[in-house]
Design an enzyme around this catalytic site. Sequence first.
Site, PDB file in Angstrom:
ATOM      1  N   ALA A 209      14.575 -50.283   6.441  1.00  0.00           N
ATOM      2  CA  ALA A 209      14.363 -49.297   5.371  1.00  0.00           C
ATOM      3  C   ALA A 209      13.063 -49.624   4.659  1.00  0.00           C
ATOM      4  O   ALA A 209      12.648 -50.782   4.599  1.00  0.00           O
ATOM      5  CB  ALA A 209      15.527 -49.330   4.388  1.00  0.00           C
TER       6      ALA A 209
ATOM      7  N   ALA B  52      10.855 -48.616   1.022  1.00  0.00           N
ATOM      8  CA  ALA B  52      10.826 -47.943  -0.279  1.00  0.00           C
ATOM      9  C   ALA B  52       9.541 -48.321  -0.999  1.00  0.00           C
ATOM     10  O   ALA B  52       8.735 -49.098  -0.500  1.00  0.00           O
ATOM     11  CB  ALA B  52      12.045 -48.345  -1.093  1.00  0.00           C
ATOM     12  N   SER B  53       9.365 -47.758  -2.192  1.00  0.00           N
ATOM     13  CA  SER B  53       8.108 -47.967  -2.918  1.00  0.00           C
ATOM     14  C   SER B  53       7.964 -49.400  -3.416  1.00  0.00           C
ATOM     15  O   SER B  53       6.858 -49.911  -3.550  1.00  0.00           O
ATOM     16  CB  SER B  53       8.015 -46.995  -4.091  1.00  0.00           C
TER      17      SER B  53
ATOM     18  N   GLY C  51       9.606 -52.177  -1.966  1.00  0.00           N
ATOM     19  CA  GLY C  51       9.562 -53.103  -0.836  1.00  0.00           C
ATOM     20  C   GLY C  51      10.237 -52.516   0.385  1.00  0.00           C
ATOM     21  O   GLY C  51      10.628 -51.350   0.397  1.00  0.00           O
ATOM     22  N   GLN C  52      10.364 -53.331   1.434  1.00  0.00           N
ATOM     23  CA  GLN C  52      11.062 -52.878   2.628  1.00  0.00           C
ATOM     24  C   GLN C  52      11.910 -54.007   3.189  1.00  0.00           C
ATOM     25  O   GLN C  52      11.709 -55.182   2.872  1.00  0.00           O
ATOM     26  CB  GLN C  52      10.096 -52.323   3.666  1.00  0.00           C
ATOM     27  N   VAL C  53      12.883 -53.612   4.036  1.00  0.00           N
ATOM     28  CA  VAL C  53      13.879 -54.557   4.532  1.00  0.00           C
ATOM     29  C   VAL C  53      13.765 -54.683   6.053  1.00  0.00           C
ATOM     30  O   VAL C  53      13.659 -53.674   6.764  1.00  0.00           O
ATOM     31  CB  VAL C  53      15.299 -54.093   4.156  1.00  0.00           C
TER      32      VAL C  53
ATOM     33  N   LYS D  68      14.363 -58.827   2.445  1.00  0.00           N
ATOM     34  CA  LYS D  68      13.761 -57.816   1.566  1.00  0.00           C
ATOM     35  C   LYS D  68      12.425 -58.364   1.063  1.00  0.00           C
ATOM     36  O   LYS D  68      12.389 -59.430   0.438  1.00  0.00           O
ATOM     37  CB  LYS D  68      14.712 -57.528   0.403  1.00  0.00           C
TER      38      LYS D  68
ATOM     39  N   ASP E  65      23.950 -48.728 -10.087  1.00  0.00           N
ATOM     40  CA  ASP E  65      23.421 -47.702  -9.178  1.00  0.00           C
ATOM     41  C   ASP E  65      24.414 -47.471  -8.033  1.00  0.00           C
ATOM     42  O   ASP E  65      24.159 -47.848  -6.886  1.00  0.00           O
ATOM     43  CB  ASP E  65      22.062 -48.140  -8.635  1.00  0.00           C
TER      44      ASP E  65
END
Length: 561
Positions: A136, A138-139, A141-143, A157, A294
């Site tokens: 994945a 995202a803004s 970070g990424q995994v 991550k 969340d």
Amino acid sequence: MSMIHDDTLPDLKRLTEILRILAKYEFGSVVEKIGLKNQLPLSERFKKGSSIDEFDSSVSERLRMVLEELGTTFIKLGQILSTRPDLVGEELAQEFSKLQDSTPAFEFEKIKSVIEEQLKSPLDEVFSKFNEVPLASASVGQVHQAVLKNKSNVAVKVQRPGLERQVNQDIRLMHYLADLIDRRIPKWKYYNLPGIVDEFERSILKEMDYGQESRNSKRFKEIFKGDRTVYVPKIYNEHSTTKVLTMEFIDGVKVRDIMESDGSEDKFNRKLIAKRGAESYFKQILIHGFFHADPHPSNIYVLKHNIICFLDFGMMGSIDEESREDLAELFIFIINNDVNGIINQLIYMGILSESVDRKSIKYDLMDLMDKYIGTEIKQVGNVLQDLSSSNILEKYQIKFPKEFVLLSRVITMMEDTGQKLDPEFNGVEIAKPFVKKLLVRKLNPARLLDFIGENIFEFEHLMKIFPRSISKTLMKLEEGKINIEMEHKNLDIISGSLDRITNRISLALIISALIIGSSLIMQTNKGILLLGFPFLGIIGFVISAVLGMALVISILRYRQI
């Protein structure tokens, strides 16, 4: 990470970019109003923009597009504001909830560089396998999936390179613009933009600190220790830093995927998943006061045997014990549709002022609760959400604590997910045992001993200063140095009553004096006689009789006899 709020000039290149994008989406009048029109490129300076007083119906969508184009920091700002309809209104909050936190993956070489710099070891010395294709992105970070040297399957991550510098720069600009708007557009002072930026800064700096996320995960794991219905992934602290987080790889199914499937090939018990998810949340909120803030269906996985697994502990909420007890009592009034109880509880919680027009707000709350009359309230989160996003807030100048608004959003999201998994889902019935447990604990006599124990030093300090304070007060009283300030209410009515009482007493004394004087004159047999009695004595008795009758009539008229 420290708070970024100083008076230094912002980066002019980035500032110009922000202003240009605002003008592009027809917010040029705002730029002009805050005195920064000259910072715009010439081609943008003369474009007509929306009035800052009367935005058209497309303003919410255009604001979302502005945030999307401005990138990571502003997208995060919008996502946080989407949880605060009490600040930005329901329409804008709904539009901001559409903001997608996904960006193209960045190069593996950059990922490798960050990991090696943070872990202070070559990548192949830490991991036996490392998948270069991210799971994945995202803004923030990424995994990536990887395997440690001890053969543990993990998810790594990694924070986006250069993110910290970009966020710091953007936050400084946000402070600069928020202060300008607050000073130069009086109508927007109500929204307290500087305060919003302060709150956002605290939130995003926490989310960027993977060390904080690791600590949150550890605390969360303690809550569910021994609970076989909830699983929390292991964090590998020896391979984690503030910018790299290595955790156990979870091989499960997202709740979102289960919700969106037609159910024909489900290996899971949807009803049980909904129940366990709700129980886990009420346990977090009402019993421990520390909760996953969340509850997006993509952040919750389901493992074998319908075990719930939470991911992403960057955004957490906290609520103290007193507030939890207040919330539990509010739940009871909401479930019973008790409007008077709701008003009293909101006043007790300090959300409503004691001077509020109770009759007026009672009718407004009755209108709000009308749609629940005659039906069983199954989702208390909907009522809380209605309460925190209604026009009642603006009418009575109510400011809900941010924890309350966050809680209402979290409970609503959790209950909505439960409803989609199980059409017969009843969040209220699931919450009742936890509410009961909390209130029983509150009323437990042993709680008094705990209270004394927790406040023993306060009692000691009070006992030390109490005699001294009494002594000082008595000395001032003896010296005549006590000043008393009084605020009178209806003093004119009291004054009128005192006047009547004083007049009646005076009249009664005059009558008494006349009767006594006349009696003494009657015994003299001197002066002008009338029927053998002194004339002055008779006159005295007559006057006394007339005045006495007037006094009796006055008393009877005011029904004071």
